[in-house]
Design a protein around this motif. Structure first.
Motif, short mmCIF file in Angstrom:
data_model
loop_
_atom_site.label_atom_id
_atom_site.label_comp_id
_atom_site.label_asym_id
_atom_site.label_seq_id
_atom_site.Cartn_x
_atom_site.Cartn_y
_atom_site.Cartn_z
N SER A 100 10.54 3.48 -9.83
CA SER A 100 11.92 3.77 -10.25
C SER A 100 12.84 3.14 -9.21
O SER A 100 12.84 3.53 -8.04
CB SER A 100 12.16 5.28 -10.33
OG SER A 100 11.31 5.88 -11.26
N ALA A 101 13.60 2.15 -9.64
CA ALA A 101 14.39 1.35 -8.69
C ALA A 101 15.53 2.18 -8.09
O ALA A 101 16.29 2.82 -8.83
CB ALA A 101 14.95 0.13 -9.39
N PRO A 102 15.69 2.16 -6.77
CA PRO A 102 16.80 2.89 -6.13
C PRO A 102 18.15 2.24 -6.34
O PRO A 102 19.18 2.89 -6.25
CB PRO A 102 16.44 2.88 -4.65
CG PRO A 102 15.02 2.45 -4.58
CD PRO A 102 14.78 1.59 -5.77
N VAL A 103 18.18 0.92 -6.57
CA VAL A 103 19.46 0.21 -6.73
C VAL A 103 19.42 -0.60 -8.02
O VAL A 103 18.37 -0.91 -8.55
CB VAL A 103 19.73 -0.71 -5.53
CG1 VAL A 103 20.04 0.10 -4.30
CG2 VAL A 103 18.58 -1.67 -5.26
N GLY A 149 0.78 -1.23 0.00
CA GLY A 149 0.00 0.00 0.00
C GLY A 149 0.81 1.28 0.00
O GLY A 149 0.25 2.36 0.19
N VAL A 150 2.13 1.18 -0.21
CA VAL A 150 2.99 2.37 -0.21
C VAL A 150 3.92 2.33 -1.41
O VAL A 150 4.53 1.29 -1.69
CB VAL A 150 3.83 2.49 1.08
CG1 VAL A 150 4.67 3.77 1.06
CG2 VAL A 150 2.95 2.44 2.31
N THR A 151 4.03 3.45 -2.12
CA THR A 151 5.01 3.60 -3.20
C THR A 151 5.96 4.73 -2.82
O THR A 151 5.52 5.83 -2.46
CB THR A 151 4.33 3.91 -4.53
OG1 THR A 151 3.54 2.78 -4.93
CG2 THR A 151 5.36 4.19 -5.62
N PHE A 152 7.25 4.46 -2.89
CA PHE A 152 8.28 5.43 -2.50
C PHE A 152 8.75 6.16 -3.76
O PHE A 152 9.09 5.53 -4.77
CB PHE A 152 9.44 4.72 -1.82
CG PHE A 152 9.04 4.04 -0.53
CD1 PHE A 152 9.17 4.69 0.68
CD2 PHE A 152 8.50 2.75 -0.54
CE1 PHE A 152 8.80 4.08 1.87
CE2 PHE A 152 8.11 2.13 0.63
CZ PHE A 152 8.26 2.79 1.85
N VAL A 153 8.78 7.48 -3.69
CA VAL A 153 9.05 8.29 -4.87
C VAL A 153 10.02 9.42 -4.54
O VAL A 153 10.22 9.79 -3.38
CB VAL A 153 7.75 8.88 -5.46
CG1 VAL A 153 6.80 7.79 -5.91
CG2 VAL A 153 7.05 9.80 -4.45
N GLY A 154 10.59 10.00 -5.60
CA GLY A 154 11.38 11.22 -5.47
C GLY A 154 12.79 10.99 -4.96
O GLY A 154 13.25 9.86 -4.75
N THR A 170 13.67 7.49 -2.93
CA THR A 170 14.48 6.49 -3.64
C THR A 170 15.98 6.68 -3.39
O THR A 170 16.78 5.96 -3.99
CB THR A 170 14.20 6.53 -5.15
OG1 THR A 170 14.57 7.82 -5.68
CG2 THR A 170 12.72 6.28 -5.44
N TYR A 171 16.35 7.63 -2.53
CA TYR A 171 17.73 7.87 -2.16
C TYR A 171 18.64 8.01 -3.39
O TYR A 171 19.65 7.34 -3.55
CB TYR A 171 18.25 6.74 -1.26
CG TYR A 171 19.57 7.06 -0.58
CD1 TYR A 171 19.68 8.12 0.31
CD2 TYR A 171 20.70 6.28 -0.81
CE1 TYR A 171 20.89 8.40 0.94
CE2 TYR A 171 21.92 6.55 -0.19
CZ TYR A 171 22.01 7.61 0.68
OH TYR A 171 23.21 7.89 1.30
#
Length: 378
Positions: A375-378, A331-336, A340-341
């Motif tokens: 968008s993958a952080p790694v 239920g969470v998408t990490f962005v920006g 995304t570090y």
């Protein structure tokens, strides 16, 4: 939307236009995140509160998108640097080379001079920032323009940083002093805060400032888009990801302080990295007074504003652990940039936000759960 910066605003607007009801919250007392601009009451200068942001892109859709909300005025970033008692142009170009070495070389002569007399050609495959600079411009130019600035900016020796930080050949053999190569370059006429206000101006969007996100809030929503610090979402349970932060020493001047928007100070003994004079970021305006920032870089501590992710070996290992946690969180998408570090220019942030919103809508239509990261952080 956790965060009222570019990511939250663009994703929120796209989803609101698709019929969703959007709540945008931000812990700060203003929208815009680190892109915030405000009018200085005394001088009328449009100040980039968290340091200068210059919009540049080759992405025509993104350029048209931002201009549909706020007209952008042409702006070319022309950076100067003070070193060895002189002022030079950056990036290193033919004028810089001729001035620095006291020569009057033509482009082909300068190219041969750098390649044959300055560049360290024994370095065949540069692995570090220092090796990259030595390989392409040689020790004299490296020590004058890169070494001290990098030590101050990153808090470590250039030999400890990856070569990828110097993404492209850091020298031009013509007199082009435009800092960026991109087709579209400009500044929003009334500032970034005005741009983001207009993106958020939709009947399906509500904005609440000075509101901290708590994980139990997620139960009240179909989905959460989180643009805060990735490690912060998990209350730093695995440790803190490393960032550099900036301190700004504001001062005023009656007139024109330095004649340009950005003046770098590459020498290590000068404690600040650069001085920015904000009225020059809006050259279509005229102001007698001036607002300037001396900019200092240091390690980010709890409570500081994070700017630049460090992303060295230790940080990347910790990032992988946090990514694994995030991918198990429904239920969470990490962005920006923070979510995304990754260090992201504004145009890339907007591109990813548009793609994320479209990808989210597509997943819903297909009955699939949205991922933790588009968008993958790694």
């Amino acid at each position: 939307m956790v965060g009222a910066g570019l990511s939250g605003a663009v994703i929120g607007r796209c989803l609101a236009e698709a019929g969703h009801e959007i709540d945008v919250i931000d812990s700060r007392n203003h929208i815009g995140g680190n892109c915030q601009t405000r009018r200085d009451e005394e001088t009328g200068v449009l100040v980039h509160v968290y340091g200068p942001h210059i919009f540049h892109t080759d992405d025509e859709e993104v350029w048209n998108y931002v201009n549909s909300f706020e007209p952008f005025k042409p702006y070319k970033n022309r950076v100067k640097t003070t070193a060895r008692g002189q002022v030079f142009s950056l990036p290193i170009n033919l004028h810089t080379i001729n001035q620095f070495f006291g020569r009057t070389m033509r482009p082909d002569e300068a190219r041969r001079f750098i390649q044959e007399e300055q560049a360290d050609t024994s370095i065949e495959d540069p692995k570090t920032f220092e090796e990259q600079a030595l390989r392409f411009v040689g020790r004299d130019l490296y020590e004058a323009f890169f070494k001290g600035y990098t030590l101050k900016q990153w808090g470590c020796h250039p030999s400890e940083l990856p070569a990828s930080i110097l993404k492209r050949l850091p020298v031009r053999f013509n007199y082009d002093d435009n800092y960026f190569f991109h087709k579209f370059q400009g500044m929003p006429e009334n500032g970034y805060t005005a741009l983001i206000e207009k993106i958020l101006d939709h009947p399906g969007i509500t904005v609440q400032l000075e509101t901290d996100f708590k994980q139990d809030m997620a139960a009240h929503y179909d989905h959460v888009f989180y643009s805060g610090p990735l490690d912060g979402f998990f209350d730093y349970e695995l440790g803190r990801l490393g960032y550099r932060t900036l301190d700004f020493e504001e001062f005023r001047y009656d007139g024109d302080y330095q004649g340009c928007a950005v003046m770098n100070y590459g020498e290590e003994e000068v404690p600040f990295t650069r001085i920015t004079e904000h009225k020059h970021f809006a050259p279509w305006e005229c102001h007698e007074g001036s607002v300037c920032y001396r900019e200092y870089s240091r390690a980010c501590e709890p409570g500081d504003v994070p700017y630049y992710p460090i992303r060295l070996v230790k940080e990347k290992a910790l990032l992988s652990d946090y990514v694994e946690l995030a991918e198990k969180t429904a239920g969470v998408t990490f962005v920006g940039r923070l979510g995304t570090y990754r260090y992201l220019d504004m145009d890339v942030t907007i591109r990813e936000a548009l793609d994320t919103a479209r990808g989210f809508i597509d997943r819903l239509e297909r009955g699939e759960a949205p991922p933790a990261f588009f968008s993958a952080p790694v």
